[in-house]
Design an enzyme around this catalytic site. Structure first.
Site, PDB file in Angstrom:
ATOM      1  N   SER A 153       0.944  -1.213  -0.141  1.00 58.08           N
ATOM      2  CA  SER A 153       0.100  -0.146  -0.050  1.00 58.08           C
ATOM      3  C   SER A 153       0.833   1.288   0.009  1.00 58.08           C
ATOM      4  CB  SER A 153      -0.925  -0.053   1.308  1.00 58.08           C
ATOM      5  OG  SER A 153      -1.787   0.959   1.180  1.00 58.08           O
ATOM      6  N   TYR A 167      -4.240   7.897  -7.191  1.00 59.57           N
ATOM      7  CA  TYR A 167      -3.370   6.722  -6.570  1.00 59.57           C
ATOM      8  C   TYR A 167      -3.747   6.470  -4.902  1.00 59.57           C
ATOM      9  CZ  TYR A 167       1.011   5.348  -4.199  1.00 59.57           C
ATOM     10  OH  TYR A 167       1.967   4.661  -3.426  1.00 59.57           O
ATOM     11  N   LYS A 171      -4.826   2.855  -2.947  1.00 55.28           N
ATOM     12  CA  LYS A 171      -3.793   2.289  -1.705  1.00 55.28           C
ATOM     13  C   LYS A 171      -4.656   2.181  -0.386  1.00 55.28           C
ATOM     14  CE  LYS A 171       0.254   1.818  -3.942  1.00 55.28           C
ATOM     15  NZ  LYS A 171       0.595   0.605  -4.254  1.00 55.28           N
TER      16      LYS A 171
HETATM   17  N1  LIG Z   1       8.411   4.957  -4.658  1.00 56.32           N
HETATM   18  C1  LIG Z   1       7.582   5.274  -3.904  1.00 56.32           C
HETATM   19  O1  LIG Z   1       8.015   6.583  -3.070  1.00 56.32           O
HETATM   20  C2  LIG Z   1       6.507   4.886  -3.317  1.00 56.32           C
HETATM   21  C3  LIG Z   1       6.026   3.472  -3.863  1.00 56.32           C
HETATM   22  N2  LIG Z   1       5.122   2.892  -3.116  1.00 56.32           N
HETATM   23  C4  LIG Z   1       4.287   1.644  -3.682  1.00 56.32           C
HETATM   24  O2  LIG Z   1       5.746   0.669  -3.835  1.00 56.32           O
HETATM   25  C5  LIG Z   1       5.417  -0.258  -4.944  1.00 56.32           C
HETATM   26  C6  LIG Z   1       6.845  -0.336  -5.838  1.00 56.32           C
HETATM   27  O3  LIG Z   1       6.893   1.216  -6.087  1.00 56.32           O
HETATM   28  P1  LIG Z   1       8.074   1.767  -7.408  1.00 56.32           P
HETATM   29  O4  LIG Z   1       9.143   0.821  -6.984  1.00 56.32           O
HETATM   30  O5  LIG Z   1       8.110   3.176  -6.815  1.00 56.32           O
HETATM   31  O6  LIG Z   1       7.338   1.262  -8.566  1.00 56.32           O
HETATM   32  P2  LIG Z   1       7.897   1.717  -9.861  1.00 56.32           P
HETATM   33  O7  LIG Z   1       6.766   2.642 -10.470  1.00 56.32           O
HETATM   34  O8  LIG Z   1       9.295   2.122 -10.077  1.00 56.32           O
HETATM   35  O9  LIG Z   1       7.513   0.465 -10.901  1.00 56.32           O
HETATM   36  C7  LIG Z   1       6.450  -0.311 -10.941  1.00 56.32           C
HETATM   37  C8  LIG Z   1       6.609  -1.665 -11.498  1.00 56.32           C
HETATM   38  O10 LIG Z   1       5.073  -2.075 -11.670  1.00 56.32           O
HETATM   39  C9  LIG Z   1       4.910  -2.596 -12.886  1.00 56.32           C
HETATM   40  N3  LIG Z   1       3.665  -2.424 -13.175  1.00 56.32           N
HETATM   41  C10 LIG Z   1       2.892  -1.412 -13.404  1.00 56.32           C
HETATM   42  N4  LIG Z   1       1.696  -1.534 -13.724  1.00 56.32           N
HETATM   43  C11 LIG Z   1       1.562  -3.056 -14.029  1.00 56.32           C
HETATM   44  C12 LIG Z   1       0.597  -3.815 -14.625  1.00 56.32           C
HETATM   45  N5  LIG Z   1      -0.539  -3.432 -14.953  1.00 56.32           N
HETATM   46  N6  LIG Z   1       0.904  -5.275 -14.640  1.00 56.32           N
HETATM   47  C13 LIG Z   1       2.169  -5.836 -14.486  1.00 56.32           C
HETATM   48  N7  LIG Z   1       3.294  -4.919 -13.848  1.00 56.32           N
HETATM   49  C14 LIG Z   1       2.805  -3.681 -13.672  1.00 56.32           C
HETATM   50  C15 LIG Z   1       5.841  -1.755 -13.861  1.00 56.32           C
HETATM   51  O11 LIG Z   1       6.728  -2.746 -14.850  1.00 56.32           O
HETATM   52  P3  LIG Z   1       5.970  -2.390 -16.298  1.00 56.32           P
HETATM   53  O12 LIG Z   1       5.770  -1.095 -16.766  1.00 56.32           O
HETATM   54  O13 LIG Z   1       6.815  -3.284 -17.025  1.00 56.32           O
HETATM   55  O14 LIG Z   1       4.580  -3.015 -16.398  1.00 56.32           O
HETATM   56  C16 LIG Z   1       7.178  -1.691 -12.754  1.00 56.32           C
HETATM   57  O15 LIG Z   1       7.875  -3.019 -12.362  1.00 56.32           O
HETATM   58  C17 LIG Z   1       4.328   0.302  -5.931  1.00 56.32           C
HETATM   59  O16 LIG Z   1       3.214  -0.355  -5.572  1.00 56.32           O
HETATM   60  C18 LIG Z   1       4.237   1.681  -5.149  1.00 56.32           C
HETATM   61  O17 LIG Z   1       2.706   2.230  -5.390  1.00 56.32           O
HETATM   62  C19 LIG Z   1       4.544   3.168  -1.869  1.00 56.32           C
HETATM   63  C20 LIG Z   1       5.047   4.202  -1.409  1.00 56.32           C
HETATM   64  C21 LIG Z   1       5.977   5.172  -1.900  1.00 56.32           C
HETATM   65  C1  LIG Z   2      -0.150  14.608  13.647  1.00 58.98           C
HETATM   66  C2  LIG Z   2      -0.342  14.703  12.084  1.00 58.98           C
HETATM   67  C3  LIG Z   2       0.831  14.636  11.393  1.00 58.98           C
HETATM   68  C4  LIG Z   2       0.381  14.508   9.899  1.00 58.98           C
HETATM   69  C5  LIG Z   2       1.666  14.497   9.239  1.00 58.98           C
HETATM   70  C6  LIG Z   2       1.378  14.280   7.680  1.00 58.98           C
HETATM   71  C7  LIG Z   2       2.524  13.840   6.967  1.00 58.98           C
HETATM   72  C8  LIG Z   2       2.038  13.202   5.649  1.00 58.98           C
HETATM   73  C9  LIG Z   2       3.289  12.504   5.084  1.00 58.98           C
HETATM   74  C10 LIG Z   2       2.652  11.292   4.047  1.00 58.98           C
HETATM   75  C11 LIG Z   2       3.771  10.628   3.372  1.00 58.98           C
HETATM   76  C12 LIG Z   2       3.117  10.102   2.140  1.00 58.98           C
HETATM   77  C13 LIG Z   2       4.386   9.234   1.299  1.00 58.98           C
HETATM   78  C14 LIG Z   2       3.558   8.648   0.174  1.00 58.98           C
HETATM   79  C15 LIG Z   2       4.530   8.110  -0.731  1.00 58.98           C
HETATM   80  C16 LIG Z   2       4.033   7.434  -1.995  1.00 58.98           C
HETATM   81  O1  LIG Z   2       2.935   6.731  -1.959  1.00 58.98           O
HETATM   82  C17 LIG Z   2       3.938   8.173  -3.211  1.00 58.98           C
HETATM   83  N1  LIG Z   2       5.718   8.472  -3.427  1.00 58.98           N
HETATM   84  C18 LIG Z   2       3.883   7.381  -4.298  1.00 58.98           C
HETATM   85  O2  LIG Z   2       4.602   6.614  -4.762  1.00 58.98           O
END
Ligand SMILES: NC(=O)C1=CN([C@@H]2O[C@H](COP(=O)(O)OP(=O)(O)OC[C@H]3O[C@@H](n4cnc5c(N)ncnc54)[C@H](OP(=O)(O)O)[C@@H]3O)[C@@H](O)[C@H]2O)C=CC1
Ligand SMILES: CCCCCCCCCCCCCCCC(=O)[C@@H](N)CO
Length: 310
Positions: A153, A167, A171
């Site tokens: 998530s 997004y 999640k």
């Molecule tokens: N980076 C961040 O700051 C954060 C990320 N997350 C979550 O963590 C996870 C990993 O993030 P991150 O490493 O940044 O991801 P990336 O965006 O770097 O990569 C996403 C991956 O998902 C694959 N993908 C996307 N859509 C599909 C689909 N329909 N079918 C199959 N594969 C798919 C892509 O491959 P392809 O394009 O080849 O399909 C790629 O390998 C995600 O769920 C993201 O939402 C959560 C919080 C923060």
């Molecule tokens: C007492 C109250 C305090 C509240 C503080 C609020 C701070 C919020 C921080 C939220 C961080 C969310 C990161 C999301 C990352 C992500 O999923 C994206 N990078 C998509 O990939």
């Protein structure tokens, strides 16, 4: 069910880049014998990822003969298509690569104001962040009831805010799916990860469209490397936790996101979270939300002024 890197067959969705690729690397380097299958839509990116990790790209077919020396395979699959996911699991079973762990990493964000998003971007948000987790979880429920399923998530699921309309709702849906699966699959282990920001390829792309107010609100979640994020998640999973943030702000937000599912939440310092969350919801959150709403109003006024100047 203990979590470990050894003696596993691990299916990693979203394994062509970012955190999913990092996990694939982790299993190959930190275990002697685990086998890894990475899945995403692009065969080219999957092959490049495996080469990048220092292995030979091999596509997994139904009739593949899996030798001991081969450790990693790939299967191109659009995981937002239920028929394609069904075929993926047929390949896994026929190739005798039945997963013991499933890491549903696929996902990604296009942060923009909701009205500025296109219908296609909204559709991709649902497909990449929810349907990919949904259909893989569904196959786990039907075919692998004693598996360890790790859903991904986001900290944004505890506090969906401006700019994440494409997004964060997905999640939140992943978070609720994890809670339901815990009640329906008593023999499985269901973990849900709530990362804060980390420096993946997807993160670099999302930064190009992210509104400044979104960056301001999430500023307390400093972006860490994929490797650091992966190591923190593995550490907490090995400790037996199943609701895992990647940074302090995620842990704090989880504390305030009580609800009826606190009872099946398995997170670090659970009691402290319960008390801190209750106090914060009473005394701190109201103040923070007044300040946050004020900042958002100010930002909209500034945007309006900019538009009028044009
Ligand atoms: N980076 C961040 O700051 C954060 C990320 N997350 C979550 O963590 C996870 C990993 O993030 P991150 O490493 O940044 O991801 P990336 O965006 O770097 O990569 C996403 C991956 O998902 C694959 N993908 C996307 N859509 C599909 C689909 N329909 N079918 C199959 N594969 C798919 C892509 O491959 P392809 O394009 O080849 O399909 C790629 O390998 C995600 O769920 C993201 O939402 C959560 C919080 C923060
Ligand atoms: C007492 C109250 C305090 C509240 C503080 C609020 C701070 C919020 C921080 C939220 C961080 C969310 C990161 C999301 C990352 C992500 O999923 C994206 N990078 C998509 O990939």
């Amino acid at each position: 069910m203990k979590y470990g890197l050894e003696n596993q067959v691990v299916l990693i969705t979203g394994g062509s880049q970012g955190l999913g690729k990092q996990f694939a690397h982790k299993y190959l380097t930190d275990s002697a014998n685990s086998k890894v299958v990475i899945v995403s839509r692009s065969a080219q990116k999957l092959q490049d990822a495996i080469k990048d990790i220092g292995a030979q790209p091999r596509r997994l077919h139904r009739d593949a003969t899996v030798g001991d020396e081969e450790r990693i395979w790939y299967v191109p699959c659009d995981l937002s298509d239920p028929d394609a996911v069904a075929e993926l699991f047929e390949i896994l079973f026929e190739a005798k690569m039945v997963p013991t762990q499933v890491l549903a990493c696929a996902g990604g964000a296009t942060p923009k104001l909701f009205a500025d998003l296109t219908g296609r971007e909204l559709e991709i948000g649902v497909h990449s962040n929810y349907l990919t987790a949904l259909y893989v979880s569904h196959k786990v429920a039907q075919l692998l009831p004693r598996c360890h399923l790790v859903l991904f998530s986001s900290a944004a699921a505890f506090f969906p805010f401006i700019g994440y309309g494409q997004y964060a709702p997905m999640k939140v849906a992943v978070k609720s799916l994890a809670s339901i699966l815990r009640q329906e699959l008593p023999e499985a282990r269901i973990s849900c990860i709530y990362p804060g920001n980390f420096l993946s390829e997807g993160y670099a792309i999302e930064e190009t469209t992210k509104p400044s107010i979104t960056k301001q609100i999430e500023g307390s979640s400093k972006a860490i490397t994929c490797s650091e994020c992966c190591n923190r998640i593995v550490w907490w999973l090995e400790k037996g936790y199943d609701d895992i943030p990647s940074d302090f702000i995620g842990w704090l937000l989880m504390s305030m996101d009580m609800g009826l599912n606190k009872h099946n939440n398995n997170s670090f310092l659970w009691i402290v979270q319960l008390i801190l969350g209750t106090v914060a919801n009473l005394l701190i959150v109201p103040v923070y939300m007044i300040i946050c709403s004020w900042d958002i109003k100010k930002w909209h006024k500034k945007q309006q002024a900019k538009r009028e100047k044009r």
